[in-house]
Enzyme design. Structure first.
Site, mmCIF file in Angstrom:
data_model
loop_
_atom_site.group_PDB
_atom_site.id
_atom_site.type_symbol
_atom_site.label_atom_id
_atom_site.label_comp_id
_atom_site.label_asym_id
_atom_site.label_seq_id
_atom_site.Cartn_x
_atom_site.Cartn_y
_atom_site.Cartn_z
ATOM 1 N N GLN A 179 -10.338 -3.940 -3.525
ATOM 2 C CA GLN A 179 -11.490 -4.098 -2.837
ATOM 3 C C GLN A 179 -12.548 -4.280 -3.996
ATOM 4 O OE1 GLN A 179 -11.881 -2.150 0.330
ATOM 5 N NE2 GLN A 179 -14.495 -2.607 -0.460
ATOM 6 N N CYS A 189 -16.674 1.264 0.932
ATOM 7 C CA CYS A 189 -15.325 0.561 0.852
ATOM 8 C C CYS A 189 -15.114 0.599 2.776
ATOM 9 C CB CYS A 189 -14.152 1.049 -0.625
ATOM 10 S SG CYS A 189 -14.366 2.389 -0.251
ATOM 11 N N ARG A 195 0.236 -1.207 -0.416
ATOM 12 C CA ARG A 195 0.157 0.463 -0.065
ATOM 13 C C ARG A 195 1.156 1.409 -0.234
ATOM 14 N NH1 ARG A 195 -5.314 1.433 3.871
ATOM 15 N NH2 ARG A 195 -6.327 -0.080 2.078
ATOM 16 N N ASP A 209 -18.273 6.347 -1.561
ATOM 17 C CA ASP A 209 -16.235 6.194 -0.601
ATOM 18 C C ASP A 209 -16.123 7.945 -0.101
ATOM 19 O OD1 ASP A 209 -13.841 6.080 -0.674
ATOM 20 O OD2 ASP A 209 -12.977 6.040 -1.838
ATOM 21 N N ARG A 244 -13.618 -9.004 2.225
ATOM 22 C CA ARG A 244 -11.773 -8.762 1.686
ATOM 23 C C ARG A 244 -11.785 -10.096 1.738
ATOM 24 N NH1 ARG A 244 -10.120 -3.661 1.776
ATOM 25 N NH2 ARG A 244 -8.381 -4.533 0.836
ATOM 26 N N HIS A 247 -7.583 0.378 -6.465
ATOM 27 C CA HIS A 247 -7.569 -0.745 -4.965
ATOM 28 C C HIS A 247 -8.393 -1.373 -5.764
ATOM 29 C CE1 HIS A 247 -7.799 -1.608 -1.255
ATOM 30 N NE2 HIS A 247 -8.721 -0.589 -0.788
HETATM 31 N N1 CP Z 1 -11.242 -0.372 2.338
HETATM 32 C C1 CP Z 1 -10.036 -0.822 2.736
HETATM 33 O O1 CP Z 1 -8.993 -0.510 2.197
HETATM 34 O O2 CP Z 1 -9.775 0.226 4.532
HETATM 35 P P1 CP Z 1 -8.477 -0.850 4.977
HETATM 36 O O3 CP Z 1 -7.898 1.372 4.312
HETATM 37 O O4 CP Z 1 -9.000 -0.248 6.386
HETATM 38 O O5 CP Z 1 -7.479 -0.973 4.917
HETATM 39 N N1 NVA Z 2 -10.659 6.791 -1.432
HETATM 40 C C1 NVA Z 2 -9.625 6.358 -0.943
HETATM 41 C C2 NVA Z 2 -10.236 4.239 -0.156
HETATM 42 C C3 NVA Z 2 -10.014 4.095 1.285
HETATM 43 C C4 NVA Z 2 -9.619 2.850 1.210
HETATM 44 C C5 NVA Z 2 -8.045 6.706 -0.140
HETATM 45 O O1 NVA Z 2 -8.078 6.177 -0.966
HETATM 46 O O2 NVA Z 2 -7.915 6.930 0.999
#
Ligand code: CP
Ligand code: NVA
Length: 305
Positions: free
Chosen positions: A130, A262, A100, A223, A290, A127
């Protein structure tokens, strides 16, 4: 041959459907194989995470493997070691890596130098874990009919929105996306989704009108308006207010609409507390999935010849 999962287009539609069906069996307890026996995977994160981190760690454990969590600040890369050298070093110890990061380019560079599978656990642009999991969640409800339902994404044209465009293309779904002017999804991801739609029969429709997107929708997805590492911008929040998933907007959708998020949610912005709580059970099933979808993804990546 090692496979990466950096974007959803790294898998074919057939492979995607296999992963979804495997997730179904895994969740039902019909497939308890230890696909990661003797394997060690690392999670290399530069941003916070609740769902992705914990669901991957549990998935790896349940599949018989072990995981190591690497926060970027604790690695020499934080002191300036080349990312490509970090990638080549970690490839010598590990069997796979889940990353990440704030920069999709960095993830691509890491993947280029890695000799082990690299999985995208969220970047600024996409992502894929997700959306793969979200499509599994919808498959559980709608079965093969998933191709005939109307899915509406409303809000910021961010990493999650970009990936939905590709996911709809890959699985042949009908997706309506409503974002304000200036906050549209990436044209690269839109084009990738369009190209896939030509093969799978899916369709993508972009609009600035949230009511048009939500009208008669079976699924309404949103989101956050401020993603991780983004600065809060009050003009952006104002432009997004008409896209808030509230009772009024939802009144245009089908009566038995499914609301998805999400998570994490910023209640009072992209979704009201009232709507969130009314659909909380489904939203947390979405979060639970997930785990199952990622177990199926790991099965796919680690049983490939
Ligand atoms: N939806 C998601 O990726 O959540 P986190 O940021 O908690 O991993
Ligand atoms: N768009 C959000 C998604 C989190 C899972 C972010 O990048 O923070």
């Amino acid at each position: 041959m090692k496979r990466n999962f950096v974007d959803l287009w790294d898998i074919s539609p057939d492979e995607g459907w296999n992963i979804i069906r495997w997730a179904y069996d895994i969740k039902k307890g019909l497939d308890g194989e230890k696909y990661l026996k003797g394997k060690t995977l690392a999670l290399y994160f530069t941003k916070p995470s609740t769902r992705t981190r914990v669901s991957f760690e549990v998935a790896i454990n349940q599949l018989g493997g072990s995981s190591i969590f690497l926060q970027e600040e604790s690695l020499q890369v934080a002191r300036g070691e080349d990312l490509k050298d970090t990638s080549r070093t970690l490839s010598r110890y590990l069997d796979g890596i889940i990353i990440r990061t704030d920069s999709h380019k960095k993830l691509q560079e890491f993947a280029q130098y890695s000799s082990i599978p690299v999985i995208n656990a969220l970047t600024d642009l996409s992502h894929p874990c997700q959306i793969l999991s979200d499509i599994f969640t919808l498959y559980e409800v709608f079965g093969e009919d998933i191709r005939n339902i109307k899915i509406a994404y409303v809000g910021d044209g961010n990493n999650v929105c970009n990936t939905w465009l590709v996911g709809a293309g890959l699985f042949g779904l009908k997706l309506f996306v409503a974002t304000p002017e200036g906050y549209e999804p990436s044209s690269l991801y839109y084009q990738a989704g369009e190209d896939l739609c030509k093969i799978t029969g899916g369709s993508l429709y972009l609009t600035t009108n949230p009511i048009e997107a939500v009208k008669d929708a079976h699924v309404v997805y949103t989101d956050v308006w401020v993603s991780m590492n983004q600065k809060r911008n009050e003009d952006k929040i104002q432009s997004l207010m008409p896209y808030q998933v509230n009772k009024k907007l939802l009144s245009h959708a089908l009566g038995d609409v499914k609301v998805m998020h999400c998570l994490p949610a910023n209640k009072g912005e992209e979704i009201t507390e009232e709507v969130f709580e009314a659909y909380a059970d489904f939203i947390f099933t979405q979060a639970e999935n997930r785990l199952h979808a990622q177990k199926a993804l790991l099965k796919f990546l680690f049983t490939q010849q």
